[in-house]
Design an enzyme around this catalytic site. Sequence first.
Site, PDB file in Angstrom:
ATOM      1  CG  ASN A   8      20.097 -27.874   9.541  1.00 41.02           C
ATOM      2  OD1 ASN A   8      19.397 -28.729   9.714  1.00 41.02           O
ATOM      3  ND2 ASN A   8      21.138 -27.388   9.747  1.00 41.02           N
ATOM      4  CD1 TRP A   9      13.217 -27.635   8.315  1.00 37.20           C
ATOM      5  CD2 TRP A   9      11.617 -28.999   9.324  1.00 37.20           C
ATOM      6  NE1 TRP A   9      11.911 -27.521   7.862  1.00 37.20           N
ATOM      7  CE2 TRP A   9      11.017 -28.330   8.766  1.00 37.20           C
ATOM      8  CE3 TRP A   9      10.925 -30.099  10.199  1.00 37.20           C
ATOM      9  CZ2 TRP A   9       9.713 -28.397   8.286  1.00 37.20           C
ATOM     10  CZ3 TRP A   9       9.490 -30.064   9.954  1.00 37.20           C
ATOM     11  CH2 TRP A   9       8.848 -29.304   8.999  1.00 37.20           C
ATOM     12  CE  LYS A  10      20.159 -24.728  12.366  1.00 37.23           C
ATOM     13  NZ  LYS A  10      20.859 -23.525  12.718  1.00 37.23           N
ATOM     14  CG  HIS A  91      25.270 -27.223  11.182  1.00 37.00           C
ATOM     15  ND1 HIS A  91      25.239 -26.382  12.263  1.00 37.00           N
ATOM     16  CD2 HIS A  91      24.625 -26.651  10.223  1.00 37.00           C
ATOM     17  CE1 HIS A  91      24.568 -25.401  12.178  1.00 37.00           C
ATOM     18  NE2 HIS A  91      23.959 -25.502  10.760  1.00 37.00           N
ATOM     19  CD  GLU A  93      23.110 -25.225  15.045  1.00 34.96           C
ATOM     20  OE1 GLU A  93      22.604 -26.263  14.861  1.00 34.96           O
ATOM     21  OE2 GLU A  93      22.693 -24.190  14.949  1.00 34.96           O
ATOM     22  CD  GLU A 161      25.220 -23.177   7.709  1.00 33.80           C
ATOM     23  OE1 GLU A 161      23.946 -22.746   7.514  1.00 33.80           O
ATOM     24  OE2 GLU A 161      25.463 -24.033   8.630  1.00 33.80           O
ATOM     25  N   GLY A 167      21.021 -18.157  13.354  1.00 32.98           N
ATOM     26  CA  GLY A 167      20.069 -18.090  14.458  1.00 32.98           C
ATOM     27  C   GLY A 167      20.348 -16.850  15.097  1.00 32.98           C
ATOM     28  CB  SER A 206      20.131 -14.742  10.032  1.00 33.78           C
ATOM     29  OG  SER A 206      20.358 -15.078  11.280  1.00 33.78           O
ATOM     30  N   GLY A 227      18.030 -22.147   8.138  1.00 35.59           N
ATOM     31  CA  GLY A 227      17.462 -22.842   9.277  1.00 35.59           C
ATOM     32  C   GLY A 227      16.058 -22.135   9.492  1.00 35.59           C
ATOM     33  N   GLY A 228      16.060 -21.284  10.521  1.00 38.48           N
ATOM     34  CA  GLY A 228      14.767 -20.856  10.790  1.00 38.48           C
ATOM     35  C   GLY A 228      13.517 -20.516   9.873  1.00 38.48           C
TER      36      GLY A 228
HETATM   37  P1  13P Z   1      19.598 -19.883  10.488  1.00 37.24           P
HETATM   38  O1  13P Z   1      19.034 -19.875   9.221  1.00 37.24           O
HETATM   39  O2  13P Z   1      18.364 -20.274  11.573  1.00 37.24           O
HETATM   40  O3  13P Z   1      20.403 -19.015  10.862  1.00 37.24           O
HETATM   41  O4  13P Z   1      20.568 -21.235  10.556  1.00 37.24           O
HETATM   42  C1  13P Z   1      21.322 -21.564   9.621  1.00 37.24           C
HETATM   43  C2  13P Z   1      21.642 -22.867   9.907  1.00 37.24           C
HETATM   44  O5  13P Z   1      22.668 -23.140  10.589  1.00 37.24           O
HETATM   45  C3  13P Z   1      21.351 -23.578   8.409  1.00 37.24           C
HETATM   46  O6  13P Z   1      22.111 -24.815   8.724  1.00 37.24           O
END
Ligand code: 13P
Length: 248
Positions: A8-10, A91, A93, A161, A167, A206, A227-228
């Site tokens: 997920n590149w956000k 998500h 967020e 999640e 993050g 994470s 994510g990251g």
């Molecule tokens: P991180 O892997 O950066 O914690 O993000 C997880 C996430 O929100 C994937 O949708």
Amino acid sequence: MRKFIVGNWKMNGMSSDLDEIVAISAVAQLHPSVDSALCIPATLIDRAVTAVGAFPIGSQDCHMQRAGAHTGCVSGDMLLDAGAVLTIIGHSERRAAQQEQDSDIRAKAEAAKAAGLKTIICVGETLDEREAGKALDIVLGQVAHSLPEAAAGDWLSLAYEPVWAIGTGRVAEPTDVADMHAAIRAALVARFGAEGEKIRILYGGSMNGDNAAVLLALPNVDGGLIGGASLTAAKFQPILAAAQVSGE
Ligand code: 13P
């Protein structure tokens, strides 16, 4: 069940990142026993699909209507037209910043399914909710109310999640992940019968090359939403490798 590893590149990704997307698709091809995909900003989908060929590219949201007076929104039909084959819905967020409710998420998932997109519905508790001992109730409530009636089938995956693990570098304890995934599995089976066994439940928060092997070996952890550590092929590759080993 084949593991499903999704990046997920956000809100990250410019035309200058297309080479990295191609590099990620190349490392994915080295792990053919793992299903993988990358969910990127809508602005890049068309160009990414052209660049990677068969590697699955997805979006991070999908409107509940097919078209119309919804300024700034993107529909499932549009995403499919751009070459996307999957989408993330709900998500945390977006639940927080766009005030998306379970009913919105259910409607969006129905729209994504109708458009022909595979869909990942996200659930997860906040730190306050966990510390108050409410994590299970919150997550099972989200599962109950965010999933469409026609949820069963391989078009759908869930992602657990925990908001406080996203993050932050703080990963949920394996026992807590296993307990939550078992509870989600039980809810899916209670609602959809044997079909509920087939819905993949991903962990997100994470996840990286150092912790993926432990997390992906847990019962009912059928993949990861990353994510990251999905932003570069170098960081994504060890997660794919861990998924390949745990899937054997
Ligand atoms: P991180 O892997 O950066 O914690 O993000 C997880 C996430 O929100 C994937 O949708």
